[in-house]
Design an enzyme around this catalytic site. Structure first.
Site, mmCIF file in Angstrom:
data_model
loop_
_atom_site.group_PDB
_atom_site.id
_atom_site.type_symbol
_atom_site.label_atom_id
_atom_site.label_comp_id
_atom_site.label_asym_id
_atom_site.label_seq_id
_atom_site.Cartn_x
_atom_site.Cartn_y
_atom_site.Cartn_z
ATOM 1 N N ASP A 14 3.782 -5.385 -10.715
ATOM 2 C CA ASP A 14 3.642 -5.530 -9.268
ATOM 3 C C ASP A 14 2.387 -6.366 -9.001
ATOM 4 O OD1 ASP A 14 4.144 -5.310 -6.593
ATOM 5 O OD2 ASP A 14 3.652 -3.199 -6.423
ATOM 6 N N ASP A 59 -4.327 -4.655 -5.467
ATOM 7 C CA ASP A 59 -3.863 -4.411 -4.098
ATOM 8 C C ASP A 59 -4.879 -3.542 -3.375
ATOM 9 O OD1 ASP A 59 -1.664 -5.918 -4.628
ATOM 10 O OD2 ASP A 59 -0.188 -4.364 -4.165
ATOM 11 N N ASP A 80 0.396 -1.431 -9.989
ATOM 12 C CA ASP A 80 -0.625 -2.454 -9.826
ATOM 13 C C ASP A 80 -1.675 -2.228 -10.899
ATOM 14 O OD1 ASP A 80 0.491 -3.508 -7.394
ATOM 15 O OD2 ASP A 80 -0.318 -1.741 -6.374
ATOM 16 N N ARG A 112 -0.084 -14.861 -2.987
ATOM 17 C CA ARG A 112 -0.963 -13.757 -2.623
ATOM 18 C C ARG A 112 -2.335 -13.859 -3.288
ATOM 19 N NH1 ARG A 112 2.938 -8.332 -2.444
ATOM 20 N NH2 ARG A 112 4.511 -9.226 -1.040
#
Length: 446
Positions: free
Chosen positions: A261, A265, A222, A317
């Protein structure tokens, strides 16, 4: 006795100089910056009402750092020394220019070939684990071992730990990190501001045969990952895959060879986070809040505020929430005309509580209001003041009226109302402000 005019003029000039000096020292550093200078915001702290990160003691980052712990860095090696292994000593790290994480200690650029070891090769990996030959079992054996060893060598370079009481901030135009995977793990009181964070590129994606039913490629990094972090403020950061878009990668085993990714996050019980005035662009899975449906230790945590951010060219997302109590307001969502892979913006998952208000959604004709929100075992969405292509829209009612059979209806009975927050603007006004001021290099423009 008659006064000397020359002495009077000299005294006046000295008095004026003293007054100017006093005025300059009485205002913050940002106000001292004249034309052509970049304001120094490195000791600025989060305002008392600015989202969840302002709660329970607030977020000050490295504002208390002494002179010995204020660093201006220009290379990966200098950045690593300044981060000090993720120590909790108050520190301010000012990034000047663009730093490439994929470099050795002398500054030489490293390619994927430099990390590969033990005979790893993409062609060899594909031949070994082709589902038509290998089947659906998890990869194992020499090529998987070589991939893991190669991945570990890259991780040693690109994964950078940010410790407690740290401010990481841009020191001028173009400041940022390329290829880095920043991690705030088990740390608290962290500020990340005014930076471009781009292209956390995984040289060694892993094949997961049973992911999603058809198998998929899994990348490791990430761009910024909060794990068990607390009181974190992320402001005026531009997140992207700039330089290596996944759409340009080949298809292997019928699936896109994903190299990235998440952009941001927030997982593993992280709590009290504010993300403001940032841009998320050109990416698939932008922001995950929470781990899996069974990670019940996230209950009561993951309190996050997202305001005045722009999500443009993001597939999904933005965010997807499990367990968290998340306030999403005054954000700007733009789906490009050619975005035929768009899936949704706000994902409401297990035991989450989301308040979405005064957000603006701009989409092409093939994206409908019902596409904006998706739920997976979701529970609550309080939506108000949102607009779709300039018109007021009830996200909750439309989701419940048109959701697919795999989704469940949502309720507006959120667990609690939002935490601390500043003034909430009209959606159209916020949309204009975000377009002008969000992203790296614009922290001093508001």
């Amino acid at each position: 006795m008659r006064s000397d005019p020359r002495r009077s003029r000299t005294a006046a000039r000295l008095a004026l100089a003293a007054a100017l000096t006093a005025a300059l020292t009485a205002v913050p550093a940002s106000a001292q910056s004249g034309p052509g200078r970049y304001p120094d915001l490195s000791r600025e702290v989060l305002a008392a009402d600015d989202g969840w990160a302002a709660a329970e003691g607030g977020t000050t980052g490295g504002a208390a750092a002494d002179a010995a712990h204020v660093h201006t860095v220009r290379t990966r090696a200098e950045l690593v020394r300044a981060l000090d292994g993720g120590s909790a000593v108050p520190k301010i790290i000012r990034i000047a220019g663009a730093i490439d994480a994929n470099t050795d200690d002398t500054g030489r650029r490293l390619s994927c070939a430099d990390y590969a070891t033990d005979g790893y090769a993409v062609a060899g990996y594909l031949a070994a684990y082709d589902p038509r030959v290998w089947g659906a079992a998890k990869p194992s054996g020499p090529q998987e071992d070589a991939r893991r060893a190669s991945a570990a060598r890259q991780a040693e370079r690109v994964e950078l730990a940010v410790g407690s009481n740290t401010t990481l901030i841009g020191a001028g135009p173009g400041a940022g990190l390329r290829g880095a995977a920043l991690q705030v793990a088990g740390a608290s009181n962290v500020i990340v501001r005014d930076l471009e964070l781009a292209d956390a590129y995984d040289c060694f994606p892993a094949w997961q045969p049973n992911s999603g039913g058809l198998g998929d490629w899994k990348s490791a990094y990430d761009t910024l990952w909060l794990r068990g972090a607390r009181n974190v403020w992320i402001d005026h950061v531009t997140f992207s895959d700039k330089g290596h878009p996944d759409a340009a990668e080949p298809m292997y085993f019928g699936r896109n060879f994903l190299r990235h990714d998440g952009l941001l996050d927030i997982t593993n019980g992280s709590d009290l986070v504010t993300v403001s005035w940032s841009r998320f662009t050109g990416h698939d899975k932008a922001m995950l809040i929470g781990n899996g449906d069974g990670v019940v230790t996230d209950r009561g945590k993951l309190r996050v505020t997202l305001h005045h951010n722009e999500f443009t060219g993001v597939v999904q997302r933005a965010p997807r929430v499990r367990f968290g109590q998340v306030h999403v307001y005054d954000n700007r969502y733009v789906v490009p005309e050619d975005a035929h892979d768009y899936r949704y913006s706000i994902g409401v998952s297990t035991e989450s509580s989301v308040v979405a208000e005064n957000n603006s959604f701009t989409t092409p004709a093939h994206v409908e209001v019902a596409d904006l929100v998706k739920s997976w075992n979701g529970t609550a969405l309080l939506a108000r003041g949102n607009v779709f292509n300039g018109y007021p829209v009830d996200l909750l009612a439309i989701h419940n009226a048109y959701n697919s059979g795999s989704e469940r209806d949502l309720t507006d009975q959120v667990e609690r109302l939002p935490g601390p927050h500043g003034p909430i603007e009209d959606a159209a006004a916020a949309d204009r402000a975000v377009a002008r001021h969000a992203g790296a290099g614009r922290a001093a423009t508001r």
